[in-house]
Design an enzyme around this catalytic site. Structure first.
Site, mmCIF file in Angstrom:
data_model
loop_
_atom_site.group_PDB
_atom_site.id
_atom_site.type_symbol
_atom_site.label_atom_id
_atom_site.label_comp_id
_atom_site.label_asym_id
_atom_site.label_seq_id
_atom_site.Cartn_x
_atom_site.Cartn_y
_atom_site.Cartn_z
ATOM 1 N N CYS A 101 -3.602 6.685 10.661
ATOM 2 C CA CYS A 101 -3.673 7.071 9.151
ATOM 3 C C CYS A 101 -4.809 6.364 8.487
ATOM 4 O O CYS A 101 -4.423 5.044 8.330
ATOM 5 C CB CYS A 101 -2.496 7.375 8.597
ATOM 6 S SG CYS A 101 -2.724 7.955 6.817
ATOM 7 N N GLU A 131 4.323 0.997 13.049
ATOM 8 C CA GLU A 131 3.459 0.679 12.020
ATOM 9 C C GLU A 131 3.221 -0.778 11.578
ATOM 10 O O GLU A 131 2.220 -1.345 11.438
ATOM 11 C CB GLU A 131 3.439 1.327 10.762
ATOM 12 C CG GLU A 131 2.595 0.936 9.567
ATOM 13 C CD GLU A 131 2.760 1.869 8.299
ATOM 14 O OE1 GLU A 131 3.375 2.853 8.043
ATOM 15 O OE2 GLU A 131 2.423 1.524 7.263
ATOM 16 N N THR A 170 3.923 1.333 4.903
ATOM 17 C CA THR A 170 3.443 2.492 3.821
ATOM 18 C C THR A 170 4.576 3.435 3.557
ATOM 19 O O THR A 170 4.450 4.252 2.746
ATOM 20 C CB THR A 170 2.174 3.591 4.468
ATOM 21 O OG1 THR A 170 2.599 4.016 5.756
ATOM 22 C CG2 THR A 170 0.979 2.717 4.672
HETATM 23 S S1 SF4 Z 1 3.023 9.003 5.595
HETATM 24 FE FE1 SF4 Z 1 1.556 8.241 4.166
HETATM 25 S S2 SF4 Z 1 0.511 6.411 5.443
HETATM 26 FE FE2 SF4 Z 1 2.035 7.681 6.895
HETATM 27 S S3 SF4 Z 1 0.387 9.209 7.709
HETATM 28 FE FE3 SF4 Z 1 1.225 10.159 5.968
HETATM 29 S S4 SF4 Z 1 -0.379 9.509 4.374
HETATM 30 FE FE4 SF4 Z 1 -0.738 8.213 5.981
#
Ligand code: SF4
Length: 316
Positions: A101, A131, A170
């Site tokens: 992402c 992550e 995130t």
């Molecule tokens: S939750 Fe947030 S960081 Fe994770 S893929 Fe979705 S937009 Fe991207």
């Protein structure tokens, strides 16, 4: 027989975020471009339904790059990967596409920039989550210190208290992370960080909707997977915001109807990797048993969209 009345509060935003949408598109486009099989390192997003659907189309999910043959394309999941992974793929002359992402990539760049400026990095995240592994893996082994709780902050051993920076996963709880950031700033006043934290818009918005909904719900269901960090956080946020019975369900078949006996209201939301189809399945299951009145609890509107990488946009 008349069905009991039930108010179903439906949170918005809920479900797919822009990063998940992009990652799924990347796998679908890769299969269309290169044919099956296309390898995917780690579940592209943490949802069994999504993974099974892509597997049916020709994706092969593996945990390590070593499990992929040299002559087939490989996609890296939305959670991000340590630098060693694309390096190893390049060394093997593999075709690879990074579906990390862009909001996770932004954190990777932040960590690198701070490190280049001579600051030691602290990451707020969950040990072992892909992550966290990916972000810590942007710098050499041992360079990023991990803190998971306020208590960890008291014990972390740093090189120089005046040369520190932090980044976060995130998909954390906004409120719990604020407490950890406050503890870091209290112990290391010179620490440099992002404006607030790196928690993404999708995580923040889904938690806000749950906070608005939870106090009026006798029960709350979060559609999502047990290994989905942002879905698990929604359950915790729901409980903290006043709904004692907040549970994660992968799909309608997992609902514990006995535990819901006697409820007059239920809140429904979904983690960022859960498709709307599974939310609709849950709503339909309630409609079979109750006389349902749906009320929308909308705390934000989202119009974020991320482009797919150039390598997939070019004609084959
Ligand atoms: S939750 Fe947030 S960081 Fe994770 S893929 Fe979705 S937009 Fe991207």
């Amino acid at each position: 027989m008349t069905k009991p009345a039930l108010t179903l509060y439906l949170a918005a935003p809920r479900g797919f975020c822009a990063g998940v949408d992009r990652a799924i598109k990347i796998v679908e486009m890769a299969i269309a471009k290169w044919g099956a099989p296309v390898y995917v390192r780690h579940e592209i997003v943490h949802n069994k339904y999504v993974v099974d659907a892509l597997r049916d189309k020709g994706a092969v999910f593996v945990e390590e790059l070593a499990e992929c043959p040299d002559d087939r394309p490989v996609i890296f999941s939305a959670h991000g990967v340590p630098k060693s992974v694309p390096r190893a793929a390049a060394a093997r002359n593999m075709v690879f596409v990074d579906a990390t992402c862009p909001l996770v990539s932004k954190v990777h760049i932040e960590a690198q920039r701070h490190s280049e400026n001579g600051l030691q990095m602290i990451m707020i995240g969950h040990a072992g989550h892909p992550e966290t592994v990916g972000t810590m893996g942007q710098l050499p082994e041992g360079e990023v210190l991990l803190v998971e709780t306020v208590d960890d902050v008291a014990n972390v051993q740093v090189r120089d208290a005046h040369k520190l920076a932090f980044v976060t996963q995130t998909t954390l709880s906004v409120d719990d992370t604020a407490d950890i950031v406050a503890a870091l700033q209290a112990r290391f006043p010179a620490i440099v960080g992002p404006h607030k934290e790196d928690i993404c818009y999708a995580t923040t918005n889904r938690q806000e909707a749950v906070k608005a909904m939870a106090p009026q719900c006798d029960a709350m269901l979060v559609v999502g997977a047990p290994n989905s960090s942002n879905s698990q956080r929604l359950v915790e946020v729901g409980r903290k915001a006043g709904c004692d019975y907040a549970q994660l369900v992968m799909r309608a078949a997992n609902i514990d109807w006995r535990a819901l006996d006697g409820i007059r209201s239920v809140g429904v939301t979904a983690g960022a990797s859960a498709p709307e189809l599974l939310v609709n399945e849950v709503i339909d299951a309630f409609k079979e048993r109750y006389d349902v009145r749906v009320e929308h609890v909308e705390t934000a509107t989202e119009n974020v969209e991320f482009k797919v990488p150039r390598v997939l946009r070019e004609p084959a």
